[in-house]
Design a protein around this motif. Structure first.
Motif, short mmCIF file in Angstrom:
data_model
loop_
_atom_site.label_atom_id
_atom_site.label_comp_id
_atom_site.label_asym_id
_atom_site.label_seq_id
_atom_site.Cartn_x
_atom_site.Cartn_y
_atom_site.Cartn_z
N ALA A 151 -21.82 53.97 25.76
CA ALA A 151 -23.15 53.42 25.48
C ALA A 151 -24.10 53.77 26.63
N CYS A 152 -23.61 53.69 27.87
CA CYS A 152 -24.42 54.09 29.03
C CYS A 152 -24.80 55.56 28.93
N GLY A 153 -23.83 56.40 28.55
CA GLY A 153 -24.08 57.83 28.40
C GLY A 153 -25.13 58.10 27.34
N MET A 154 -25.03 57.39 26.22
CA MET A 154 -26.05 57.52 25.16
C MET A 154 -27.43 57.21 25.73
N GLY A 155 -27.50 56.12 26.49
CA GLY A 155 -28.77 55.71 27.08
C GLY A 155 -29.34 56.76 28.01
N LYS A 156 -28.45 57.35 28.84
CA LYS A 156 -28.93 58.37 29.79
C LYS A 156 -29.45 59.61 29.06
N ALA A 157 -28.72 60.01 28.00
CA ALA A 157 -29.15 61.19 27.23
C ALA A 157 -30.47 60.90 26.53
N LEU A 158 -30.60 59.71 25.96
CA LEU A 158 -31.85 59.34 25.28
C LEU A 158 -33.01 59.27 26.27
N GLN A 159 -32.73 58.72 27.44
CA GLN A 159 -33.78 58.59 28.46
C GLN A 159 -34.28 59.97 28.89
N ARG A 160 -33.35 60.90 29.08
CA ARG A 160 -33.75 62.24 29.52
C ARG A 160 -34.52 62.98 28.42
N GLN A 161 -34.29 62.56 27.17
CA GLN A 161 -35.04 63.17 26.05
C GLN A 161 -36.38 62.48 25.83
N GLY A 162 -36.65 61.45 26.64
CA GLY A 162 -37.93 60.75 26.54
C GLY A 162 -37.96 59.61 25.54
N HIS A 163 -36.78 59.16 25.07
CA HIS A 163 -36.72 58.05 24.11
C HIS A 163 -36.39 56.74 24.86
N GLY A 164 -37.39 56.20 25.53
CA GLY A 164 -37.20 55.03 26.37
C GLY A 164 -36.68 53.80 25.66
N GLU A 166 -35.01 53.51 22.76
CA GLU A 166 -33.62 53.69 22.31
C GLU A 166 -32.67 53.66 23.50
N ALA A 167 -33.11 54.24 24.62
CA ALA A 167 -32.28 54.24 25.84
C ALA A 167 -32.04 52.80 26.30
N GLU A 168 -33.11 52.01 26.29
CA GLU A 168 -33.00 50.60 26.71
C GLU A 168 -32.01 49.86 25.80
N ALA A 169 -32.12 50.10 24.49
CA ALA A 169 -31.20 49.45 23.53
C ALA A 169 -29.75 49.84 23.81
N ALA A 170 -29.54 51.12 24.19
CA ALA A 170 -28.17 51.59 24.48
C ALA A 170 -27.62 50.91 25.74
N PHE A 171 -28.46 50.75 26.77
CA PHE A 171 -28.01 50.08 28.00
C PHE A 171 -27.71 48.60 27.74
N VAL A 172 -28.54 47.98 26.89
CA VAL A 172 -28.31 46.57 26.52
C VAL A 172 -26.98 46.46 25.78
N LYS A 173 -26.72 47.42 24.89
CA LYS A 173 -25.46 47.43 24.13
C LYS A 173 -24.27 47.56 25.09
N ALA A 174 -24.41 48.43 26.10
CA ALA A 174 -23.34 48.61 27.09
C ALA A 174 -23.05 47.29 27.80
#
Length: 198
Positions: A151-164, A166-174
């Protein structure tokens, strides 16, 4: 003569800027054509090779990145940045191919191997293949819903793609998966601080 060199240097700097603008517009192939056609003056050779390498690295063309960084370092051995980028490219490249082989082997014996998916996603992320990395982080989490690192990895990939968001949601899920995860807390805090700063 000196005047010609000065004109060529100005032209090279203008082309570097044009390549950056093209890449910002999502036109990486056109940006690479511009970089490939810049005449190399003594002053600009290392810089141009470095930019070619950096663009190739961002495009996932690791072979080209390595060759370009090599040429940048030969043109200007004092440029430590090129050395560091070269090492980063090489380490990422080596890790990517090793993990790719491991992943393919593991998937044959167990197509739902969450750890193999996660490790391959990390390797993809390290060579800037963010879209593919995201798919494998998602698969890893699907195969093992308790894998907070995925989930952290998903967040980092989303963040680097500019999807703030969705990235936040992934970190919350983690954090929901593993409330004590220091990595998830750090990533979430850093992302929220960035948003506050905007």
């Amino acid at each position: 003569n000196a005047a010609n060199v000065a004109i060529q240097t100005i032209a090279a700097k203008a082309s570097l800027l044009r390549a950056q603008l093209l890449e910002n517009d999502g036109k990486r192939d056109e940006a690479m054509v511009v970089l490939d056609n810049i005449p190399l003056t003594e002053e600009m050779t290392a810089k141009v090779w470095f930019e070619r390498g950096a663009l190739a690295l961002r495009s996932g063309e690791i072979d080209k990145a390595l060759k370009s960084f090599d040429k940048a370092t030969l043109a200007n051995p004092r440029d430590a940045v090129a050395y560091h980028s070269l090492r980063f490219a090489f380490d990422g490249y080596r890790r990517y191919w090793t993990e790719k082989i491991r992943f393919e082997t593991a998937s044959k014996s167990n197509p739902r191997d969450a750890v193999a998916c996660y490790n391959f996603a990390v390797a993809l992320f390290s060579v800037l293949k963010d879209g593919e990395a995201l798919q494998y982080f998602k698969k890893a989490l699907e195969f093992d819903p308790h894998l907070s690192d995925a989930a952290c990895g998903m967040g980092k990939a989303l963040q680097r793609q500019g999807h703030g968001k969705e990235a936040e949601a992934a970190f919350v899920k983690a954090l929901e998966i593993e409330p004590t995860s220091a990595e998830a807390k750090r990533l979430l805090t850093s992302l929220r601080a960035q948003k506050m700063g905007k």
